[in-house]
Design a protein around this motif. Structure first.
Motif, PDB file in Angstrom:
ATOM      1  N   CYS A  69       0.852  -1.194   0.000  1.00  0.00           N
ATOM      2  CA  CYS A  69       0.000   0.000   0.000  1.00  0.00           C
ATOM      3  C   CYS A  69       0.883   1.237   0.000  1.00  0.00           C
ATOM      4  CB  CYS A  69      -0.902  -0.015   1.236  1.00  0.00           C
ATOM      5  SG  CYS A  69      -2.070   1.358   1.344  1.00  0.00           S
ATOM      6  N   ILE A  70       0.425   2.293  -0.665  1.00  0.00           N
ATOM      7  CA  ILE A  70       1.193   3.536  -0.793  1.00  0.00           C
ATOM      8  C   ILE A  70       0.373   4.680  -0.215  1.00  0.00           C
ATOM      9  CG2 ILE A  70       2.336   5.113  -2.388  1.00  0.00           C
ATOM     10  CD1 ILE A  70       2.331   2.729  -4.422  1.00  0.00           C
ATOM     11  N   TRP A 129      -0.463   7.294 -12.780  1.00  0.00           N
ATOM     12  CA  TRP A 129      -0.495   7.049 -11.343  1.00  0.00           C
ATOM     13  C   TRP A 129      -1.816   6.417 -10.914  1.00  0.00           C
ATOM     14  CZ3 TRP A 129       1.480  12.689 -10.423  1.00  0.00           C
ATOM     15  CH2 TRP A 129       2.838  12.756 -10.781  1.00  0.00           C
ATOM     16  N   ARG A 130      -2.909   6.782 -11.562  1.00  0.00           N
ATOM     17  CA  ARG A 130      -4.197   6.154 -11.237  1.00  0.00           C
ATOM     18  C   ARG A 130      -4.119   4.646 -11.428  1.00  0.00           C
ATOM     19  NH1 ARG A 130      -8.407   4.697 -14.908  1.00  0.00           N
ATOM     20  NH2 ARG A 130     -10.403   4.335 -13.841  1.00  0.00           N
ATOM     21  N   ASP A 131      -3.343   4.208 -12.412  1.00  0.00           N
ATOM     22  CA  ASP A 131      -3.270   2.791 -12.755  1.00  0.00           C
ATOM     23  C   ASP A 131      -2.151   2.048 -12.045  1.00  0.00           C
ATOM     24  OD1 ASP A 131      -5.474   2.941 -14.423  1.00  0.00           O
ATOM     25  OD2 ASP A 131      -4.281   3.405 -16.209  1.00  0.00           O
ATOM     26  N   LEU A 132      -1.519   2.664 -11.051  1.00  0.00           N
ATOM     27  CA  LEU A 132      -0.527   1.934 -10.269  1.00  0.00           C
ATOM     28  C   LEU A 132      -1.141   0.624  -9.770  1.00  0.00           C
ATOM     29  CD1 LEU A 132       0.991   4.763  -8.018  1.00  0.00           C
ATOM     30  CD2 LEU A 132       2.067   3.676  -9.982  1.00  0.00           C
ATOM     31  N   PRO A 133      -0.408  -0.475  -9.811  1.00  0.00           N
ATOM     32  CA  PRO A 133      -0.988  -1.767  -9.465  1.00  0.00           C
ATOM     33  C   PRO A 133      -1.106  -2.026  -7.964  1.00  0.00           C
ATOM     34  CG  PRO A 133       1.294  -2.056 -10.103  1.00  0.00           C
ATOM     35  CD  PRO A 133       0.971  -0.600 -10.339  1.00  0.00           C
ATOM     36  N   GLY A 147      -4.600  21.812  -8.845  1.00  0.00           N
ATOM     37  CA  GLY A 147      -3.731  20.685  -9.142  1.00  0.00           C
ATOM     38  C   GLY A 147      -3.545  19.734  -7.981  1.00  0.00           C
ATOM     39  N   GLY A 148      -3.778  20.194  -6.761  1.00  0.00           N
ATOM     40  CA  GLY A 148      -3.757  19.300  -5.609  1.00  0.00           C
ATOM     41  C   GLY A 148      -4.853  18.262  -5.685  1.00  0.00           C
ATOM     42  N   LEU A 149      -6.013  18.650  -6.243  1.00  0.00           N
ATOM     43  CA  LEU A 149      -7.105  17.696  -6.426  1.00  0.00           C
ATOM     44  C   LEU A 149      -6.673  16.526  -7.295  1.00  0.00           C
ATOM     45  CD1 LEU A 149     -10.010  20.200  -7.159  1.00  0.00           C
ATOM     46  CD2 LEU A 149      -9.796  18.790  -5.104  1.00  0.00           C
ATOM     47  N   MET A 150      -5.880  16.818  -8.315  1.00  0.00           N
ATOM     48  CA  MET A 150      -5.432  15.768  -9.220  1.00  0.00           C
ATOM     49  C   MET A 150      -4.632  14.712  -8.476  1.00  0.00           C
ATOM     50  SD  MET A 150      -4.494  18.353 -12.387  1.00  0.00           S
ATOM     51  CE  MET A 150      -3.381  17.234 -13.175  1.00  0.00           C
ATOM     52  N   LEU A 151      -3.795  15.139  -7.550  1.00  0.00           N
ATOM     53  CA  LEU A 151      -2.989  14.193  -6.788  1.00  0.00           C
ATOM     54  C   LEU A 151      -3.852  13.364  -5.849  1.00  0.00           C
ATOM     55  CD1 LEU A 151       0.216  16.240  -5.895  1.00  0.00           C
ATOM     56  CD2 LEU A 151      -0.257  14.820  -7.902  1.00  0.00           C
ATOM     57  N   ALA A 152      -4.867  13.974  -5.268  1.00  0.00           N
ATOM     58  CA  ALA A 152      -5.767  13.218  -4.395  1.00  0.00           C
ATOM     59  C   ALA A 152      -6.654  12.285  -5.204  1.00  0.00           C
ATOM     60  CB  ALA A 152      -6.616  14.175  -3.564  1.00  0.00           C
ATOM     61  N   TRP A 153      -7.159  12.766  -6.329  1.00  0.00           N
ATOM     62  CA  TRP A 153      -8.131  11.991  -7.114  1.00  0.00           C
ATOM     63  C   TRP A 153      -7.526  10.757  -7.775  1.00  0.00           C
ATOM     64  CZ3 TRP A 153     -11.092  16.529  -9.940  1.00  0.00           C
ATOM     65  CH2 TRP A 153     -11.957  17.131  -9.021  1.00  0.00           C
ATOM     66  N   ILE A 154      -6.233  10.749  -8.018  1.00  0.00           N
ATOM     67  CA  ILE A 154      -5.641   9.555  -8.619  1.00  0.00           C
ATOM     68  C   ILE A 154      -5.453   8.449  -7.584  1.00  0.00           C
ATOM     69  CG2 ILE A 154      -4.546  10.743 -10.553  1.00  0.00           C
ATOM     70  CD1 ILE A 154      -2.343   9.507  -7.737  1.00  0.00           C
ATOM     71  N   CYS A 155      -5.644   8.778  -6.315  1.00  0.00           N
ATOM     72  CA  CYS A 155      -5.512   7.774  -5.263  1.00  0.00           C
ATOM     73  C   CYS A 155      -6.811   6.989  -5.118  1.00  0.00           C
ATOM     74  CB  CYS A 155      -5.127   8.434  -3.948  1.00  0.00           C
ATOM     75  SG  CYS A 155      -3.447   9.119  -3.939  1.00  0.00           S
ATOM     76  N   ASP A 156      -6.692   5.766  -4.621  1.00  0.00           N
ATOM     77  CA  ASP A 156      -7.853   4.893  -4.482  1.00  0.00           C
ATOM     78  C   ASP A 156      -8.735   5.298  -3.314  1.00  0.00           C
ATOM     79  OD1 ASP A 156      -7.073   3.065  -6.644  1.00  0.00           O
ATOM     80  OD2 ASP A 156      -5.405   2.582  -5.316  1.00  0.00           O
ATOM     81  N   GLY A 211     -19.375  11.726  -1.309  1.00  0.00           N
ATOM     82  CA  GLY A 211     -18.736  10.496  -1.753  1.00  0.00           C
ATOM     83  C   GLY A 211     -17.334  10.663  -2.306  1.00  0.00           C
ATOM     84  N   MET A 212     -16.766  11.862  -2.197  1.00  0.00           N
ATOM     85  CA  MET A 212     -15.430  12.099  -2.727  1.00  0.00           C
ATOM     86  C   MET A 212     -14.346  11.659  -1.749  1.00  0.00           C
ATOM     87  SD  MET A 212     -13.946  15.598  -4.435  1.00  0.00           S
ATOM     88  CE  MET A 212     -13.361  16.445  -2.970  1.00  0.00           C
ATOM     89  N   VAL A 213     -14.666  11.669  -0.471  1.00  0.00           N
ATOM     90  CA  VAL A 213     -13.733  11.324   0.592  1.00  0.00           C
ATOM     91  C   VAL A 213     -14.247  10.099   1.332  1.00  0.00           C
ATOM     92  CG1 VAL A 213     -12.853  12.128   2.828  1.00  0.00           C
ATOM     93  CG2 VAL A 213     -12.811  13.656   0.864  1.00  0.00           C
ATOM     94  N   ASN A 214     -13.331   9.196   1.684  1.00  0.00           N
ATOM     95  CA  ASN A 214     -13.731   7.971   2.378  1.00  0.00           C
ATOM     96  C   ASN A 214     -13.995   8.173   3.861  1.00  0.00           C
ATOM     97  OD1 ASN A 214     -11.707   7.052   0.045  1.00  0.00           O
ATOM     98  ND2 ASN A 214     -13.207   5.426   0.395  1.00  0.00           N
ATOM     99  N   ARG A 215     -13.112   8.909   4.526  1.00  0.00           N
ATOM    100  CA  ARG A 215     -13.237   9.116   5.959  1.00  0.00           C
ATOM    101  C   ARG A 215     -12.757  10.515   6.320  1.00  0.00           C
ATOM    102  NH1 ARG A 215     -11.335   3.306   8.708  1.00  0.00           N
ATOM    103  NH2 ARG A 215     -12.456   2.002   7.195  1.00  0.00           N
ATOM    104  N   VAL A 216     -13.381  11.088   7.352  1.00  0.00           N
ATOM    105  CA  VAL A 216     -12.957  12.372   7.911  1.00  0.00           C
ATOM    106  C   VAL A 216     -12.717  12.161   9.401  1.00  0.00           C
ATOM    107  CG1 VAL A 216     -13.556  14.784   8.333  1.00  0.00           C
ATOM    108  CG2 VAL A 216     -14.302  13.662   6.216  1.00  0.00           C
ATOM    109  N   VAL A 217     -11.547  12.578   9.857  1.00  0.00           N
ATOM    110  CA  VAL A 217     -11.188  12.414  11.271  1.00  0.00           C
ATOM    111  C   VAL A 217     -10.593  13.713  11.781  1.00  0.00           C
ATOM    112  CG1 VAL A 217     -10.799   9.930  11.032  1.00  0.00           C
ATOM    113  CG2 VAL A 217      -8.890  11.516  10.715  1.00  0.00           C
ATOM    114  N   ALA A 218     -10.520  13.830  13.090  1.00  0.00           N
ATOM    115  CA  ALA A 218      -9.855  14.985  13.692  1.00  0.00           C
ATOM    116  C   ALA A 218      -8.404  15.045  13.229  1.00  0.00           C
ATOM    117  CB  ALA A 218      -9.918  14.892  15.212  1.00  0.00           C
TER     118      ALA A 218
END
Length: 302
Positions: A69-70, A129-133, A147-156, A211-218
């Motif tokens: 996991c990355i 990066w979206r297709d990283l295995p 452009g920060g959104l792009m880095l977050a959005w390519i993550c699973d 639905g864009m974010v999986n979890r929100v924590v303090a």
């Protein structure tokens, strides 16, 4: 004759100065690789140097069979304030050691220059990066802007602190949205339109509800929560993780995600060309400080 009289803007020499030789940091242990954006002085705005360092870090994690996991994270006040349009390390005009099958942008003129560079460094890298295995988690705090959104959005997965916010304010620069136009897959289309038309900050809580974010924590719990999720993923079989990710990504592709992003990328570069013709500059005269001021004014911070 001005440089715009014949519709061609001559190449501009690069005079950038990098503030660090390590714009991305890498560490790995217990099956988890942590990739850290490391331009805190400039809120992790992304220049070419950072882009290719990030690609190197992802490659390193993929090549390490022990990594399952990355995590993509930041050591700055914000996750990322977007693309570099004003720091001393802005290297838009510099040639790069290209990874994809695009030719050199640095000696090209007119609209071709930005189009080729962004095919490689923005659109192409995000798809790559979206297709990283291996599964990826964006650990987001503070601002995740343009452009920060792009880095977050390519993550699973995206796990955010309760002080995080998300924003794509580039309509004020004349653009339909950022280059990796995944808005309508990350959000309901009507919410995506609101997000773009208003350019307002979306809180982590609302991003979670959409639905864009999986979890929100303090904020104080962010490190522990991401470590817990990554650790659980790292216990799963490597091939099963890869196949599950590939299947989910394929479903998005069948739903038209890549085709839509490619079309919107063309609209984005029509806007670049129009800015050059009308404003005399491909980003409509904005720089990093001007964009930051505009964002703060819109958010009522000054």
């Amino acid at each position: 004759m001005s440089q715009f009289d014949d519709g061609i803007e001559p190449p501009t020499p690069s005079d950038h100065v990098y503030e660090t030789d390590a714009p991305v940091l890498y560490a790995a242990h217990d099956g988890i690789a942590t990739v850290t954006l490391n331009r805190p002085q400039f809120h992790n705005v992304q220049n070419s140097q950072m882009t290719y360092a990030l690609d190197d870090a992802f490659r390193r994690a993929v090549d390490d069979d022990a990594v399952k996991c990355i995590i993509l994270t930041s050591d700055a006040k914000h996750f990322s304030a977007g693309h570099d349009i004003g720091s001393p390390g802005r290297d838009f005009h510099a040639p790069v050691d290209r990874r994809l099958m695009w030719y050199d942008h640095s000696n090209k003129a007119g609209a071709e220059k930005a189009y080729i560079r962004e095919q490689e460094q923005y659109l192409g890298m995000c798809k790559r990066w979206r297709d990283l295995p291996k599964p990826t988690i964006a650990k987001v705090h503070g601002g995740c802007i343009a452009g920060g959104l792009m880095l977050a959005w390519i993550c699973d997965l995206i796990i955010a602190s309760d002080d995080a916010f998300f924003q794509d304010p580039v309509l004020q620069m004349g653009f339909p949205g950022l280059e990796y136009f995944a808005h309508c897959h990350e959000l309901n289309v009507r919410i995506a339109k609101e997000f773009l038309f208003l350019g307002e900050r979306m809180s982590a809580q609302r991003a979670y509800e959409m639905g864009m974010v999986n979890r929100v924590v303090a904020r104080a719990d962010l490190d522990a929560e991401v470590a817990k999720v990554a650790g659980r993923i790292a216990q799963q079989p490597r091939l099963a993780l890869q196949l599950a990710k590939q299947a989910c990504n394929h479903m998005e592709t069948l739903a038209g995600k890549n085709a839509g992003i490619d079309a919107a990328f063309g609209y984005h570069h029509f806007a670049h060309a129009n800015n050059t013709l009308v404003k005399g500059d491909y980003i409509a005269g904005f720089d990093g400080k001007a964009m930051a001021r505009a964002n703060k004014k819109q958010a009522g911070e000054d």
